[in-house]
Design a protein around this motif. Structure first.
Motif, PDB file in Angstrom:
ATOM      1  N   GLU A 256       0.999  -1.281  -0.121  1.00 11.13           N
ATOM      2  CA  GLU A 256       0.038   0.001  -0.007  1.00 11.13           C
ATOM      3  C   GLU A 256       0.940   1.264  -0.027  1.00 11.13           C
ATOM      4  OE1 GLU A 256      -2.638  -0.331   3.397  1.00 11.13           O
ATOM      5  OE2 GLU A 256      -3.948  -1.527   2.317  1.00 11.13           O
ATOM      6  N   LYS A 257       1.754   1.270   0.941  1.00 13.81           N
ATOM      7  CA  LYS A 257       2.681   2.365   1.035  1.00 13.81           C
ATOM      8  C   LYS A 257       3.435   2.780  -0.388  1.00 13.81           C
ATOM      9  CE  LYS A 257       3.933   2.619   5.931  1.00 13.81           C
ATOM     10  NZ  LYS A 257       5.056   2.166   6.809  1.00 13.81           N
ATOM     11  N   VAL A 258       4.044   1.730  -0.914  1.00 14.42           N
ATOM     12  CA  VAL A 258       4.876   2.041  -2.230  1.00 14.42           C
ATOM     13  C   VAL A 258       3.947   2.320  -3.543  1.00 14.42           C
ATOM     14  CG1 VAL A 258       6.840   0.858  -1.745  1.00 14.42           C
ATOM     15  CG2 VAL A 258       4.933  -0.470  -2.820  1.00 14.42           C
ATOM     16  N   THR A 259       2.758   1.813  -3.455  1.00 17.81           N
ATOM     17  CA  THR A 259       1.701   2.083  -4.417  1.00 17.81           C
ATOM     18  C   THR A 259       1.299   3.453  -4.313  1.00 17.81           C
ATOM     19  OG1 THR A 259       1.078  -0.388  -4.465  1.00 17.81           O
ATOM     20  CG2 THR A 259      -0.440   1.337  -5.566  1.00 17.81           C
TER      21      THR A 259
ATOM     22  N   THR B  31       2.062   6.512  -7.045  1.00 18.40           N
ATOM     23  CA  THR B  31       0.703   7.150  -7.485  1.00 18.40           C
ATOM     24  C   THR B  31       1.020   8.804  -7.273  1.00 18.40           C
ATOM     25  OG1 THR B  31      -0.655   5.453  -7.006  1.00 18.40           O
ATOM     26  CG2 THR B  31      -1.694   7.568  -7.480  1.00 18.40           C
ATOM     27  N   GLU B  32       1.425   9.009  -5.986  1.00 14.12           N
ATOM     28  CA  GLU B  32       1.642  10.552  -5.795  1.00 14.12           C
ATOM     29  C   GLU B  32       2.641  11.236  -6.392  1.00 14.12           C
ATOM     30  OE1 GLU B  32       3.712  12.762  -2.088  1.00 14.12           O
ATOM     31  OE2 GLU B  32       2.313  11.369  -1.615  1.00 14.12           O
ATOM     32  N   CYS B  33       3.830  10.542  -6.798  1.00 15.53           N
ATOM     33  CA  CYS B  33       4.682  11.187  -7.717  1.00 15.53           C
ATOM     34  C   CYS B  33       4.583  11.190  -9.161  1.00 15.53           C
ATOM     35  CB  CYS B  33       6.139  10.080  -7.720  1.00 15.53           C
ATOM     36  SG  CYS B  33       7.394  10.805  -8.247  1.00 15.53           S
ATOM     37  N   ILE B  34       3.720  10.068  -9.579  1.00 16.01           N
ATOM     38  CA  ILE B  34       2.882  10.194 -11.046  1.00 16.01           C
ATOM     39  C   ILE B  34       2.067  11.251 -11.258  1.00 16.01           C
ATOM     40  CG2 ILE B  34       1.548   9.131 -12.579  1.00 16.01           C
ATOM     41  CD1 ILE B  34       2.921   6.341 -11.769  1.00 16.01           C
TER      42      ILE B  34
END
Length: 162
Positions: free
Chosen positions: A97-100, A104-107
């Motif tokens: 969940e954290k890495v996803t 997503t935030e970076c994208i």
């Protein structure tokens, strides 16, 4: 089967996307300052990062497919949401969940930055067009008297015999 290889690939994707975001911000500065040579070099760097992202993404897809195949699940449902629903280990679930979320935030940040770059480029192009229009006066504006306007209409603005 462990999801650690998938998490590792997602972390690598985050690093690559952060580099892409850094380059996008650099492009913004170069557009603002009109540094076309530096902008071209940045675009080359950006292409290299995108190629690395594509390779890493292919590996991630391969690992996700392996995970789904090992659990005998259909590959058409191979999504992060489906993985999270299937995971029983809370630590793995939290890690995924954290890495996803971070990816997503970076994208989203990259998309916003690129939209700003696009708007800046459009403004620059409008400014260039306006400048060209001002430098290239129309023939109607150049008529000093009737006779001269007839001569001007018969030849181009630039004298090719010069």
């Amino acid at each position: 089967m462990s999801i650690q290889p998938i998490v590792n690939l997602l972390e690598k994707l985050i690093q690559e996307h952060e580099e892409l975001l850094r380059l996008s911000k650099q492009k913004t500065d170069e557009i603002k300052e009109g540094q076309t040579d530096k902008l071209q070099a940045t675009l080359v760097k950006e292409r290299r990062v995108i190629q690395r992202i594509e390779l890493t993404e292919d590996k991630r897809i391969e690992e996700v497919n392996k995970w789904f195949t090992s659990l005998e699940l259909p590959l058409e449902n191979a999504t992060i949401t489906e993985m999270l629903d299937r995971l029983s280990n809370e630590n793995e679930k939290l890690s995924l969940e954290k890495v996803t979320a971070k990816l997503t935030e970076c994208i989203v940040k990259i998309k916003q930055q690129e939209q700003m770059n696009e708007a800046l480029l459009k403004q620059s192009m409008q400014f260039v067009q306006l400048s060209l229009d001002m430098l290239n006066p129309s023939i109607e504006n150049m008529n000093y008297n009737q006779k001269q306007s007839q001569v001007m209409a018969e030849r181009s603005v630039f004298d090719s015999k010069a």
